[in-house]
Design an enzyme around this catalytic site. Structure first.
Site, PDB file in Angstrom:
ATOM      1  N   ASP A 339     -50.426  28.310 -64.850  1.00 25.84           N
ATOM      2  CA  ASP A 339     -49.252  27.988 -66.144  1.00 25.84           C
ATOM      3  C   ASP A 339     -48.512  29.079 -64.895  1.00 25.84           C
ATOM      4  O   ASP A 339     -48.519  30.087 -64.376  1.00 25.84           O
ATOM      5  CB  ASP A 339     -49.673  28.540 -67.169  1.00 25.84           C
ATOM      6  CG  ASP A 339     -51.394  28.159 -67.769  1.00 25.84           C
ATOM      7  OD1 ASP A 339     -50.920  27.497 -68.270  1.00 25.84           O
ATOM      8  OD2 ASP A 339     -51.540  29.245 -68.429  1.00 25.84           O
ATOM      9  N   ASP A 634     -54.606  28.580 -71.161  1.00 23.71           N
ATOM     10  CA  ASP A 634     -55.201  29.765 -71.799  1.00 23.71           C
ATOM     11  C   ASP A 634     -55.462  29.179 -73.319  1.00 23.71           C
ATOM     12  O   ASP A 634     -55.996  29.765 -74.324  1.00 23.71           O
ATOM     13  CB  ASP A 634     -53.757  30.755 -72.060  1.00 23.71           C
ATOM     14  CG  ASP A 634     -53.126  29.997 -72.163  1.00 23.71           C
ATOM     15  OD1 ASP A 634     -53.019  28.980 -72.483  1.00 23.71           O
ATOM     16  OD2 ASP A 634     -51.805  30.939 -71.985  1.00 23.71           O
ATOM     17  N   ASP A 638     -57.430  23.711 -74.006  1.00 19.46           N
ATOM     18  CA  ASP A 638     -57.134  24.035 -72.440  1.00 19.46           C
ATOM     19  C   ASP A 638     -58.393  23.565 -71.715  1.00 19.46           C
ATOM     20  O   ASP A 638     -58.765  23.227 -70.369  1.00 19.46           O
ATOM     21  CB  ASP A 638     -56.204  25.342 -71.550  1.00 19.46           C
ATOM     22  CG  ASP A 638     -55.181  24.901 -71.528  1.00 19.46           C
ATOM     23  OD1 ASP A 638     -54.712  24.169 -71.628  1.00 19.46           O
ATOM     24  OD2 ASP A 638     -54.069  25.331 -71.888  1.00 19.46           O
TER      25      ASP A 638
HETATM   26  P1  ATP Z   1     -46.599  27.488 -69.813  1.00 13.85           P
HETATM   27  O1  ATP Z   1     -47.529  26.739 -69.924  1.00 13.85           O
HETATM   28  O2  ATP Z   1     -46.372  28.092 -68.582  1.00 13.85           O
HETATM   29  O3  ATP Z   1     -47.028  29.143 -70.629  1.00 13.85           O
HETATM   30  P2  ATP Z   1     -44.826  27.527 -71.969  1.00 13.85           P
HETATM   31  O4  ATP Z   1     -45.343  29.476 -72.386  1.00 13.85           O
HETATM   32  O5  ATP Z   1     -43.489  27.288 -72.250  1.00 13.85           O
HETATM   33  O6  ATP Z   1     -45.019  27.857 -70.881  1.00 13.85           O
HETATM   34  P3  ATP Z   1     -45.810  26.695 -74.026  1.00 13.85           P
HETATM   35  O7  ATP Z   1     -46.330  27.818 -74.965  1.00 13.85           O
HETATM   36  O8  ATP Z   1     -46.841  25.105 -74.117  1.00 13.85           O
HETATM   37  O9  ATP Z   1     -45.771  26.509 -72.496  1.00 13.85           O
HETATM   38  O10 ATP Z   1     -44.653  26.411 -74.956  1.00 13.85           O
HETATM   39  C1  ATP Z   1     -43.920  25.453 -74.773  1.00 13.85           C
HETATM   40  C2  ATP Z   1     -42.851  24.916 -75.580  1.00 13.85           C
HETATM   41  O11 ATP Z   1     -42.680  25.555 -76.772  1.00 13.85           O
HETATM   42  C3  ATP Z   1     -41.855  26.317 -75.589  1.00 13.85           C
HETATM   43  O12 ATP Z   1     -40.734  26.300 -73.786  1.00 13.85           O
HETATM   44  C4  ATP Z   1     -40.948  26.658 -75.624  1.00 13.85           C
HETATM   45  O13 ATP Z   1     -39.767  26.154 -75.658  1.00 13.85           O
HETATM   46  C5  ATP Z   1     -41.552  26.684 -77.067  1.00 13.85           C
HETATM   47  N1  ATP Z   1     -42.300  27.537 -77.735  1.00 13.85           N
HETATM   48  C6  ATP Z   1     -43.129  28.337 -76.936  1.00 13.85           C
HETATM   49  N2  ATP Z   1     -43.372  29.536 -77.677  1.00 13.85           N
HETATM   50  C7  ATP Z   1     -42.779  28.989 -79.167  1.00 13.85           C
HETATM   51  C8  ATP Z   1     -43.009  29.866 -80.343  1.00 13.85           C
HETATM   52  N3  ATP Z   1     -43.682  30.777 -80.549  1.00 13.85           N
HETATM   53  N4  ATP Z   1     -41.704  29.195 -81.080  1.00 13.85           N
HETATM   54  C9  ATP Z   1     -41.598  28.347 -81.159  1.00 13.85           C
HETATM   55  N5  ATP Z   1     -41.201  28.014 -80.145  1.00 13.85           N
HETATM   56  C10 ATP Z   1     -42.285  27.997 -79.348  1.00 13.85           C
END
Ligand code: ATP
Length: 895
Positions: A339, A634, A638
């Site tokens: 990630d 996480d 997954d």
């Molecule tokens: P990784 O997979 O590396 O942890 P990530 O945290 O960006 O990356 P996700 O948590 O799947 O991956 O989030 C995907 C997308 O969703 C983010 O890039 C963001 O645009 C949006 N996002 C993440 N958290 C929130 C939230 N709490 N509220 C609204 N949108 C969110």
């Protein structure tokens, strides 16, 4: 553990909580929706006991000691002792028994230490529960929950106790563990019939079941053995057996080896009696001693110890092993899929950029402390900032040096609001929240419904910008709503993402004042776009170093993230993942044919906007190429890819219970560098196991060959049976053990990963075992004949042979400690504490053997002159030089 719920306390637990209204359940439990206070929780903890089920019982020490003898190699030794005893050779029988017992004690002590260490390590990842105490959300160990506690659950959690639900939002729970039903059950808060079967109690969340989607809050109605799971299963969490594929391989080898040794010994016995004129008793003793010398009885125990030490070293570097075989697999890892957020980056978010249709704003500062920065935003930007503050579940804690409770990105939005002079608490009560759609990686947005005035409601939405744009028809400007200009926004998003910023889009929509529930239909279209924000989340310095280490170690690193492609590419560049990383998005992947997919996965470093299904397919594609894949995760979704990966790695801090349970390893600090540290330790473990084998087998082989030659060729035995047994005894718990404790060889991470299909016995090792066995035999026999030729009596010549063999083992140990490089370095010559300690014991033992009259009497030894001693040492040193040259010439050729 006894039943910890006293009978009188049970009376306070509601009888049919699923059939009662939530308020009635709270009343029976003397609880409120704001949770218990700390004092009441402590009092109830005393009364109801811990919320825990009895653990799988550990074996009794006596049984564990006896189990040390339950091994084909040991049976063989015991049979030898019985044979020797029956023939009246009490000393021989005694020495064999001593070898077996020393071996069992070492195994018992070390295995006990290993089990303790594993239990302690497992305690490090014991699940915690989110509970409201004194009106605040805190994390507590699951065992501390008491009836009346108000618990929050969300997707990926294991329900920590039996809960009567007070609130359920898209809540679905997998109850297979209780009901066998594989489809997750929908939950809500309405009471059901008192006699509803377990699977139909929609108003309940039962301990041990897994939250599949959504969020909920419930009041604890039963803990520990009083829960449904406590009633049906007395034993959970069985103690895992200390075994791995390698150990099974070694044990199988041991069994086969025993039969071969047995058959060989019988043939040799017949030969000795039939052709060499041995008395059958004499032949019997020679053959028994030989077989005992040949059997590597200590090997399984030493390998278990090596693995356990590896687990401990990994835990010290924040990588907790949940399944022992992972220790072996880690060393062979050839791809790490990681990630981005929090693993490669610090997950310390700061809003850097705000863009509305009218203006742009750069924000100073780093971290969550809002002090020192004052913003004076225009009305449009202020609306954007307010949306960020309210469509948000995080809280800032100023008392603990400005830390975030909740999602770091949402924490950054609270800091931003404070920088703009928007006080969080008053703002929240001014626009009270009525409902929400929680964030989910699948739909990539979050929405909240607020009452803003007696006659007005509003929905605030934030999420991945392209997703939010797709829900909007217009955008907010200073002069009122205007048609959406996607080109403008896409350019702004690209600018921010190119800097490695994580971008969020924000939107709003007016709602009727009486709306108090939110549905997907309310936000799917017709929203007004407010603007975007760019967050910085710097790469971890140690991740940059770890990625460089992976490069030199021939381990490929793939970033698989939910984030935007341009953001991910920029961060990949900052991390040194590749100079010009190739990036594919989930959409790109979906368009590929299966063959195209496999080809693309091979040379793509960054996968952006991916879903958990993509992760699974990526692992499978890499595995199909013969790669050994480590994969992080996480979320609850997954779990399939974590299970599929050769080493599934869950995040200890932000990972869900579902992800942890599906994985082989848990990272205590969610840090990529800890994965690489674990791979490093995995390689050391594998090296050390090879070293143990490389030392043990030729040692036994040399002893045995010496005696076999004597019988076959028909000269006097160079060692008596009891002397062979002595050599076994003195080496078993000393030098035989120290290789398990070896530190890493320099350059472990400068080698390519080992081939996963290569067995333990590589061609180099097989050659080594044969070469060293023959070399030791030649030296022993040469010395034996030379000494007799010089006029030494048979006993003195035998004493020289015994000492020579032991000295050769010691010098060989120094050679084996470095399989990949020369041993002639300062550190190599100096040895380690365990090495020097073991040698000291062996030297003392040999001096006693050679010079103590009592020992001389038992073992038939004679005192040696200083010159003979010096000769033996010189031969040992010369042999080390020969072995070093041989290692230098051949190790690269054989690998
Ligand atoms: P990784 O997979 O590396 O942890 P990530 O945290 O960006 O990356 P996700 O948590 O799947 O991956 O989030 C995907 C997308 O969703 C983010 O890039 C963001 O645009 C949006 N996002 C993440 N958290 C929130 C939230 N709490 N509220 C609204 N949108 C969110």
């Amino acid at each position: 553990m006894p039943d910890t719920t006293p009978a009188d306390a049970k009376a306070d637990l509601p009888a049919h909580p699923h059939a009662l209204p939530a308020d009635a359940v709270l009343a029976t439990l003397a609880a409120t929706p704001a949770g218990l206070d700390a004092a009441e929780a402590a009092a109830r903890r005393k009364r109801f006991g811990p919320n825990a089920l009895p653990q799988g019982r550990r074996r009794h020490p006596v049984l564990r000691f006896l189990a040390q003898f339950n091994n084909a190699l040991i049976y063989f030794m015991l049979a030898g002792a019985v044979a020797a005893g029956a023939l009246g050779h009490a000393v021989d029988a005694g020495v064999i028994l001593a070898v077996v017992i020393v071996n069992a004690i070492v195994g018992f002590v070390q295995e006990g230490k290993a089990e303790d260490a594993l239990a302690a390590i497992r305690g490090m990842i014991a699940p915690r529960a989110s509970v409201l105490r004194d009106g605040r959300r805190i994390g507590v160990p699951m065992a501390d929950l008491v009836p009346g506690d108000v618990v929050l659950i969300e997707a990926g959690d294991r329900v920590p106790a039996d809960l009567r639900l007070l609130r359920a939002r898209s809540l679905r729970i997998d109850e297979a563990i209780l009901t066998g039903e594989s489809v997750a059950a929908d939950k809500d808060t309405a009471p059901v019939a008192p006699d509803a079967p377990l699977g139909d109690r929609r108003s309940m969340a039962h301990s041990g079941t897994l939250v599949a989607t959504g969020q909920g809050t419930g009041v604890v109605v039963a803990t520990g053995l009083a829960t449904e799971i406590g009633r049906i299963s007395a034993l959970l969490g069985e103690v895992e057996a200390l075994t791995t594929p390698l150990l099974r391989q070694i044990n199988a080898f041991g069994r086969r080896f025993t039969w071969v040794a047995f058959a060989g010994a019988a043939a040799l016995f017949a030969f000795a009696v039939g052709f060499r004129g041995f008395g059958w008793e004499e032949a019997m003793m020679a053959v028994v001693a030989l077989a005992v010398g040949l059997v590597p009885e200590g090997l399984p125990a030493v390998i278990t110890i090596t693995l356990a030490i590896g687990v401990q070293r990994m835990a010290a570097r924040n990588a907790v092993i949940r399944r022992l075989p992972a220790v072996e697999t880690l060393g062979a890892t050839s791809v790490i899929c990681s990630d981005k957020t929090g693993t490669l980056t610090r997950n310390e978010m700061t809003v850097r950029r705000l863009v509305t249709a009218d203006t742009g704003l750069e924000v100073a500062g780093a971290g969550y402390d809002p002090g020192g920065v004052r913003l004076a935003p225009d009305a449009g930007t202020r609306g954007l900032i307010r949306a960020g503050l309210l469509c948000n579940d995080a809280r800032l804690r100023p008392d603990a040096g400005w830390t975030v409770e909740g999602d770091p990105m949402e924490g950054a939005l609270v800091t931003l609001a404070m920088k703009a002079g928007l006080d969080p608490e008053p703002a929240r009560s001014e626009w009270p929240r009525r409902d929400e759609i929680p964030f989910d990686a699948q739909h990539r947005f979050m929405a909240t419904l607020h009452r803003v005035a007696p006659d007005e409601g509003v929905v605030l939405v934030k999420g991945a910008p392209e997703r939010i744009l797709s829900m909007c028809a217009q955008q907010e400007t200073a002069s009122g709503p205007a048609p959406l200009d996607p080109g403008f926004w896409n350019a702004r998003i690209a600018e921010a993402a190119a800097q490695g910023e994580r971008v969020l889009g924000f939107a709003r929509r007016s709602m009727p004042a009486d709306a108090d529930g939110l549905d997907f239909a309310d936000v799917e279209g017709g929203l007004t776009f407010l603007g975007i924000m760019g967050f910085i989340d710097p790469p971890r310095d140690e991740a940059i170093r770890a990625i460089a280490e992976c490069r030199s170690a021939g381990i490929a690193v793939r970033m698989i993230t939910g984030d935007h492609a341009a953001t991910a590419a920029a961060i990949a560049r900052q991390l040194g993942l590749a100079d010009d990383p190739k990036v594919l998005t989930g959409q790109d992947l979906d368009r590929l044919s299966p063959e195209g997919f496999a080809a693309a996965v091979k040379d793509t470093q960054v996968f952006a906007r991916t879903s958990p299904e993509h992760k699974l397919r990526i692992v499978q594609a890499l595995q199909a190429e013969g790669r050994v894949v480590a994969m992080t995760g996480d979320g609850v979704n997954d779990a399939p890819s974590l299970k599929q990966a050769d080493v599934g790695i869950a995040m200890g801090v932000k990972g869900t219970e579902a992800a942890k349970e599906a994985s082989e390893m848990v990272l205590m600090d969610d840090n990529f560098a800890s994965i690489v540290a674990a791979v490093h330790e995995g390689r050391v473990v594998h090296d050390n196991i090879r070293k143990v084998v490389a030392w043990t087998l030729p040692t036994n082989g040399g002893e045995a060959l010496t005696v076999i030659s004597a019988i076959l060729v028909g000269f006097a035995m160079p060692m008596t049976p009891v002397q062979i047994l002595w050599v076994n005894l003195i080496l078993a718990a000393t030098i035989g053990l120290v290789l398990a404790f070896e530190p890493a060889e320099p350059g472990v991470m400068r080698r390519p990963p080992r081939r996963p299909d290569a067995g333990l016995l590589t061609p180099f090792l097989v050659w080594r075992i044969a070469f060293v066995s023959v070399l030791f035999t030649a030296i022993s026999l040469g010395l034996f004949f030379w000494a007799q030729g010089q006029g030494r009596d048979l006993e003195t010549a035998r004493t020289m042979v015994v000492n020579q063999l032991v000295v050769l083992e010691i010098f060989y140990l120094f050679n084996v400690r470095y399989l990949h490089m020369t041993s002639f370095t300062l550190t190599g010559v100096r040895g380690t504490g365990p090495v020097l300690g073991a040698i000291a014991v062996v030297v003392a033992g040999q001096l006693a053997f050679t010079y103590l009259p009592a020992m001389q009497a038992i073992f038939g030894a004679r005192a040696l002159s200083l010159a003979d001693g010096a000769l033996i040492l010189a031969i040992g040193a010369a042999t080390l030089v020969v072995l070093e040259v041989e290692k230098h010439l051949l190790r690269d050729r054989f690998g």
